[in-house]
Design an enzyme around this catalytic site. Structure first.
Site, PDB file in Angstrom:
ATOM      1  N   CYS A 282      23.238  41.941  13.536  1.00 37.52           N
ATOM      2  CA  CYS A 282      21.962  41.128  13.006  1.00 37.52           C
ATOM      3  C   CYS A 282      21.250  42.438  12.134  1.00 37.52           C
ATOM      4  O   CYS A 282      21.418  43.641  12.205  1.00 37.52           O
ATOM      5  CB  CYS A 282      20.974  42.101  14.419  1.00 37.52           C
ATOM      6  SG  CYS A 282      19.739  41.784  14.738  1.00 37.52           S
TER       7      CYS A 282
ATOM      8  N   ASP B 126       1.930  10.557   3.445  1.00 36.55           N
ATOM      9  CA  ASP B 126       2.419  11.123   4.834  1.00 36.55           C
ATOM     10  C   ASP B 126       1.969  11.772   5.482  1.00 36.55           C
ATOM     11  O   ASP B 126       1.695  13.484   5.038  1.00 36.55           O
ATOM     12  CB  ASP B 126       3.745  11.716   4.281  1.00 36.55           C
ATOM     13  CG  ASP B 126       4.469  12.575   5.086  1.00 36.55           C
ATOM     14  OD1 ASP B 126       4.010  12.020   6.229  1.00 36.55           O
ATOM     15  OD2 ASP B 126       5.174  13.365   5.253  1.00 36.55           O
TER      16      ASP B 126
ATOM     17  N   CYS C 140      21.832  37.536  18.415  1.00 37.93           N
ATOM     18  CA  CYS C 140      21.240  38.635  18.422  1.00 37.93           C
ATOM     19  C   CYS C 140      20.978  38.825  20.376  1.00 37.93           C
ATOM     20  O   CYS C 140      20.014  38.816  20.047  1.00 37.93           O
ATOM     21  CB  CYS C 140      19.908  39.024  17.501  1.00 37.93           C
ATOM     22  SG  CYS C 140      19.768  40.866  18.142  1.00 37.93           S
TER      23      CYS C 140
ATOM     24  N   GLU D 122       0.355  -1.113  -0.106  1.00 39.20           N
ATOM     25  CA  GLU D 122      -0.204   0.088  -0.012  1.00 39.20           C
ATOM     26  C   GLU D 122       0.653   0.916   0.314  1.00 39.20           C
ATOM     27  O   GLU D 122       2.187   1.171   0.719  1.00 39.20           O
ATOM     28  CB  GLU D 122      -1.043  -0.060   1.630  1.00 39.20           C
ATOM     29  CG  GLU D 122      -1.769  -1.088   1.484  1.00 39.20           C
ATOM     30  CD  GLU D 122      -2.107  -1.278   2.527  1.00 39.20           C
ATOM     31  OE1 GLU D 122      -1.750  -0.327   3.581  1.00 39.20           O
ATOM     32  OE2 GLU D 122      -3.109  -2.100   2.754  1.00 39.20           O
TER      33      GLU D 122
ATOM     34  N   LYS E  10       2.317   4.777   1.356  1.00 35.92           N
ATOM     35  CA  LYS E  10       2.566   4.867   2.865  1.00 35.92           C
ATOM     36  C   LYS E  10       2.102   6.832   3.031  1.00 35.92           C
ATOM     37  O   LYS E  10       2.632   7.454   3.200  1.00 35.92           O
ATOM     38  CB  LYS E  10       3.500   4.865   3.227  1.00 35.92           C
ATOM     39  CG  LYS E  10       3.305   5.012   5.306  1.00 35.92           C
ATOM     40  CD  LYS E  10       4.775   4.770   5.649  1.00 35.92           C
ATOM     41  CE  LYS E  10       5.291   5.062   6.766  1.00 35.92           C
ATOM     42  NZ  LYS E  10       4.944   6.330   7.270  1.00 35.92           N
TER      43      LYS E  10
ATOM     44  N   TYR F 263      -6.687   2.160   5.750  1.00 35.47           N
ATOM     45  CA  TYR F 263      -5.954   0.996   5.947  1.00 35.47           C
ATOM     46  C   TYR F 263      -6.290   0.760   6.702  1.00 35.47           C
ATOM     47  O   TYR F 263      -5.146  -1.121   6.535  1.00 35.47           O
ATOM     48  CB  TYR F 263      -4.911   1.467   5.360  1.00 35.47           C
ATOM     49  CG  TYR F 263      -4.472   2.902   6.834  1.00 35.47           C
ATOM     50  CD1 TYR F 263      -3.563   2.578   7.479  1.00 35.47           C
ATOM     51  CD2 TYR F 263      -3.462   4.275   5.775  1.00 35.47           C
ATOM     52  CE1 TYR F 263      -3.550   2.937   9.131  1.00 35.47           C
ATOM     53  CE2 TYR F 263      -2.802   5.212   7.361  1.00 35.47           C
ATOM     54  CZ  TYR F 263      -3.629   4.222   8.230  1.00 35.47           C
ATOM     55  OH  TYR F 263      -2.579   5.509   9.617  1.00 35.47           O
TER      56      TYR F 263
ATOM     57  N   CYS G 139      17.660  44.495  13.785  1.00 31.52           N
ATOM     58  CA  CYS G 139      18.240  45.216  14.394  1.00 31.52           C
ATOM     59  C   CYS G 139      19.652  45.992  14.924  1.00 31.52           C
ATOM     60  O   CYS G 139      20.299  47.365  14.945  1.00 31.52           O
ATOM     61  CB  CYS G 139      17.813  44.987  15.675  1.00 31.52           C
ATOM     62  SG  CYS G 139      19.198  44.271  16.883  1.00 31.52           S
TER      63      CYS G 139
ATOM     64  N   LYS H 260      10.679   3.224   3.274  1.00 31.69           N
ATOM     65  CA  LYS H 260      11.015   4.595   3.310  1.00 31.69           C
ATOM     66  C   LYS H 260      11.922   4.254   2.281  1.00 31.69           C
ATOM     67  O   LYS H 260      12.758   3.899   1.618  1.00 31.69           O
ATOM     68  CB  LYS H 260      11.745   4.721   4.236  1.00 31.69           C
ATOM     69  CG  LYS H 260      11.372   4.676   5.448  1.00 31.69           C
ATOM     70  CD  LYS H 260       9.859   5.965   5.658  1.00 31.69           C
ATOM     71  CE  LYS H 260       9.654   6.288   6.987  1.00 31.69           C
ATOM     72  NZ  LYS H 260      10.062   7.463   7.744  1.00 31.69           N
TER      73      LYS H 260
ATOM     74  N   CYS I  14      14.582  43.639  19.057  1.00 29.76           N
ATOM     75  CA  CYS I  14      15.229  43.167  17.827  1.00 29.76           C
ATOM     76  C   CYS I  14      13.740  43.179  17.068  1.00 29.76           C
ATOM     77  O   CYS I  14      12.965  42.576  17.979  1.00 29.76           O
ATOM     78  CB  CYS I  14      15.952  42.633  18.021  1.00 29.76           C
ATOM     79  SG  CYS I  14      15.915  41.708  16.455  1.00 29.76           S
TER      80      CYS I  14
HETATM   81  S1  IVH Z   1      -0.716   0.542   9.192  1.00 34.04           S
HETATM   82  C1  IVH Z   1       0.184  -1.287  13.220  1.00 34.04           C
HETATM   83  N1  IVH Z   1      -0.952   1.420   6.785  1.00 34.04           N
HETATM   84  O1  IVH Z   1       2.385   5.228   8.669  1.00 34.04           O
HETATM   85  C2  IVH Z   1      -0.314  -1.225  11.296  1.00 34.04           C
HETATM   86  N2  IVH Z   1      -0.291   3.003   8.313  1.00 34.04           N
HETATM   87  O2  IVH Z   1       4.605   4.695  10.352  1.00 34.04           O
HETATM   88  C3  IVH Z   1      -0.747   0.888  11.773  1.00 34.04           C
HETATM   89  N3  IVH Z   1       0.597   4.852   7.542  1.00 34.04           N
HETATM   90  O3  IVH Z   1       1.477   5.277  11.842  1.00 34.04           O
HETATM   91  C4  IVH Z   1      -0.057   1.650  10.317  1.00 34.04           C
HETATM   92  N4  IVH Z   1       0.168   4.871   5.136  1.00 34.04           N
HETATM   93  O4  IVH Z   1       0.071   6.637   9.977  1.00 34.04           O
HETATM   94  C5  IVH Z   1      -0.386   1.954   7.530  1.00 34.04           C
HETATM   95  N5  IVH Z   1      -1.094   1.711   3.955  1.00 34.04           N
HETATM   96  C6  IVH Z   1      -0.685   2.215   5.565  1.00 34.04           C
HETATM   97  C7  IVH Z   1      -0.479   3.503   5.779  1.00 34.04           C
HETATM   98  C8  IVH Z   1       0.237   3.879   7.421  1.00 34.04           C
HETATM   99  C9  IVH Z   1       0.596   5.688   6.125  1.00 34.04           C
HETATM  100  C10 IVH Z   1       0.886   5.811   8.755  1.00 34.04           C
HETATM  101  C11 IVH Z   1       0.212   5.277  10.008  1.00 34.04           C
HETATM  102  C12 IVH Z   1       1.189   4.886  10.855  1.00 34.04           C
HETATM  103  C13 IVH Z   1       2.557   5.402  10.214  1.00 34.04           C
HETATM  104  C14 IVH Z   1       3.906   4.515  10.831  1.00 34.04           C
END
Ligand code: IVH
Length: 671
Positions: free
Chosen positions: A400, A117, A418, A113, A115, A222, A403, A309, A424
């Site tokens: 600075c 942000d 400063c 899936e 991830k 998710y 000022c 990541k 300032c």
């Molecule tokens: S599963 C026990 N699935 O990433 C499993 N998390 O770094 C819990 N996040 O706290 C998370 N996309 O806020 C899961 N497809 C995804 C996600 C996801 C983003 C976030 C989530 C989690 C954090 C962990």
């Protein structure tokens, strides 16, 4: 329609909810905005005519809640765990191998899936109705942000089946919407948000749901808590969520071998920038719930899932110049102005260089080609120079830019400072906030938010202006009512009446002159006007000689004080304080009795009580508190992480080192 008008109303609620779902969950609307608005207007009209008809899941219920002052805490039975991270193929392979080994050689099916942000959230439904939206908090205890969560697009108020279910997901803001908000903020002269994630997180914690409604946020779910109650595997449980009318990612896929898994991961390298929201990686999860149970969890992470990541993005660009930035507490930092380049889908034109030591280490000069990195949500940074520019290396500034005070380098710290705290313009917010804080003048109700409001409204330009504030002026500000305005004016008056010279002196924020050192100075001079008169009358050298006679004051601090009080910007503010007649005296404390009379203490390290409170109690018992260990010190009270320098000094001067418990005994007079 026709027949029972109440039934017609309920049908309209369902119709609108269905259109919301098609729009926000399926991204596939079937009517025009104009048609939708017509239906929505009709709904509002019916609800105004028949308030007793309104149902909790009506789309109109998303708005209109009053602000809350604090979010109630919620304790959840199943903790929201975090994910272990992997950064390269080897990490991921190790995870894969661990799973296969623990499952006795069975290769599980993995869900892959995106991830997102964003900001983790948990939604609870009872009989299909949304009852709770809670933040992750520390995993076990989160905050109830239900009213705000209702503003998030895609969060169904009522599911299509009357089930009890708890789901978890991410709340996010799209990159485009984030940029629009920042553009508007820039035009309004407001501070910019750092990235979509922080903006979403900050927005969901806004206290006024009506403000939240102005920040477009979306959600993708998710995880289903106790998913095995609804399906045998994870992806099937997400399909069930879709059926219920909740948004899940359309990018989720599965892999049943290492080759499939890694091929899928690779395919994302090119796709990651194409999504409307920021991704910081992928999440790879064992799909089958029985296998998940077999794999179990550690205290922090499930053993059946891992985050992958994406590698940080690096690009080269040209360094045009360094801008000098002065933070709200006077820290002076260089900011690199770059030829704008695209990094991971965002245009980067500025990068942080942390401090001036870093500038020297990198040998930065005008026109350098530099390698920059944007890692996830972090502000881009300069990693190194790939080709030197023609200019001279940048030298640290000496004054600075705001000022023009001469900059200082605090002993033992890399940051330039400063020192002109209260005078300032770049430090005004920090200066006022510090002035009002608990251990300084202790003005109740004058925290960061209010300070920002006062300064933005132009009501306060320096600390002296606080004493001019009126209830009427405060009433013109958002979030102020009669009571809160009166309370703040009263709190300022109270702080003024109970202020002592030493409190005022430390509240000014002179480098190294904290609450401890301010005391002996205050006792020596009696009032701020007397101290200022003494300085005006003498040369710097004579002032330094005079000040260093005071216990605990060395030459460095004496020069800070001298320079501060000769600074024209500071003088302007102090003159304003004087015209307000604010020149408190230092009370003469009778220390003739008490168990600690004649003893001098230095308090250091982390104590269980606030250090300022410990110091107060020592003084109340007749003891003196000094800032540094000398031959005049009787005891060094050493808390956790006491520095070696202090301990060495104690040994050198034969000072007894005691801990907090032993101090308690001395205070009680029982030792
Ligand atoms: S599963 C026990 N699935 O990433 C499993 N998390 O770094 C819990 N996040 O706290 C998370 N996309 O806020 C899961 N497809 C995804 C996600 C996801 C983003 C976030 C989530 C989690 C954090 C962990």
């Amino acid at each position: 329609m026709g027949g029972d008008p109440r039934q017609d109303y309920l049908a309209l609620v369902d119709t609108l909810s269905e259109h919301d779902r098609r729009y926000y969950v399926d991204a596939n609307p079937t009517i025009s905005d104009v048609e939708y608005d017509k239906l929505a207007k009709r709904l509002v009209q019916l609800e105004q005519e028949h308030p007793d008809w309104i149902v909790a899941w009506s789309p109109s219920r998303r708005v209109g809640h009053a602000p809350v002052s604090e979010f109630p805490k919620v304790t959840r039975p199943v903790a929201m765990l975090s994910l272990d991270n992997s950064y390269d193929e080897a990490d991921l392979k190790a995870f894969y191998d661990r799973c296969v080994k623990s499952l006795d050689g069975d290769v599980p099916v993995f869900a892959i899936e995106p991830k997102i942000d964003g900001f983790g959230i948990e939604l609870s439904y009872k009989a299909g109705l949304l009852t709770l939206g809670a933040t992750r908090g520390d995993g076990r205890i989160g905050e109830d942000v239900t009213a705000n969560v209702k503003m998030v697009k895609g969060v169904a108020l009522r599911l299509r089946e009357p089930v009890d279910i708890v789901v978890r997901g991410e709340i996010y803001m799209t990159k485009a919407e984030f940029e629009l908000i920042n553009k508007a903020r820039a035009e309004a002269g407001e501070e910019l948000f750092k990235n979509p994630r922080n903006t979403a997180a900050g927005s969901i914690k806004q206290q006024d749901p009506r403000e939240v409604a102005k920040r477009p946020m979306w959600t993708i779910l998710y995880e289903v808590v106790d998913g095995e109650r609804y399906a045998s595997g994870h992806l099937a449980s997400l399909t069930f969520l879709r059926k219920l009318g909740l948004p899940t990612s359309t990018h989720n896929t599965s892999a049943s071998s290492w080759d499939e898994l890694i091929a899928c991961v690779h395919s994302w390298q090119d796709r990651r920038d194409g999504l409307p929201y920021e991704l910081d990686g992928l999440v790879i999860k064992v799909d089958d719930f029985a296998q998940r149970t077999a794999l179990g969890t550690t205290a922090k992470f499930p053993r059946w899932a891992i985050a992958f990541k994406f590698p940080a993005r690096q690009v080269t660009t040209t360094l045009h110049d360094l801008e000098i930035n002065v933070g709200r507490t006077g820290t002076v930092t260089p900011v690199a102005l770059l030829e704008p380049v695209d990094v991971s889908g965002t245009t980067v034109a500025r990068a942080s260089v942390h401090n001036w030591d870093q500038v020297a280490r990198l040998g930065l000069r005008k026109g350098d080609r530099v390698l920059i990195q944007k890692a996830g949500e972090i502000i881009p940074e300069i990693l190194g120079v790939t080709e030197a520019g023609p200019g001279e290396p940048f030298a640290p500034p000496t004054e600075c830019p705001f000022c023009h005070s001469a900059l200082e380098r605090e002993e033992g710290r890399v940051a330039l400072l400063c020192p002109n705290r209260i005078g300032c313009p770049a430090q005004i917010l920090g200066a006022i906030e510090f002035f009002a804080s608990r251990h300084q003048l202790n003005i109740d109700g004058l925290g960061e938010k209010v300070v920002v409001q006062l300064v933005e409204a132009g009501l306060v330009k320096d600390v002296a202006d606080l004493f001019d504030l009126t209830v009427d002026q405060l009433l013109s500000l958002e979030r102020f009512g009669k009571i809160s305005a009166q309370n703040l004016v009263k709190a300022i008056a109270t702080a003024r009446e109970s202020a002592t010279f030493s409190r005022l002196l430390s509240a000014l924020g002179i480098s190294n002159v904290g609450t401890v050192l301010a005391k002996p100075i205050a006792r020596r001079y009696g009032t701020l006007s007397a101290l200022r008169a003494a300085i005006v009358a003498k040369s710097t050298e004579d002032v330094v000689t005079e000040l260093t006679e005071i216990e605990g004051i060395g030459e460095v601090v004496a020069r800070h004080i001298d320079r501060f009080l000769r600074d024209e910007h500071v003088i302007a503010v102090l003159d304003k304080l004087a015209t307000h007649g604010f020149d408190p005296a230092e009370p003469v404390v009778a220390t003739a009795d008490g168990p600690l009379v004649g003893k001098t203490f230095v308090v250091t390290g982390t104590l269980t009580a606030a250090r300022a409170d410990v110091q107060k109690r020592i003084e109340a018992a007749g003891g003196k508190v000094a800032g540094s260990v000398s031959k005049k010190t009787t005891y060094l009270v050493a808390g956790a992480d006491t520095g070696k320098t202090k301990l060495d000094a104690a040994q050198k001067f034969g000072v007894t080192v005691i801990d907090e418990t032993e101090l308690q005994k001395l205070l009680g007079g029982t030792a």
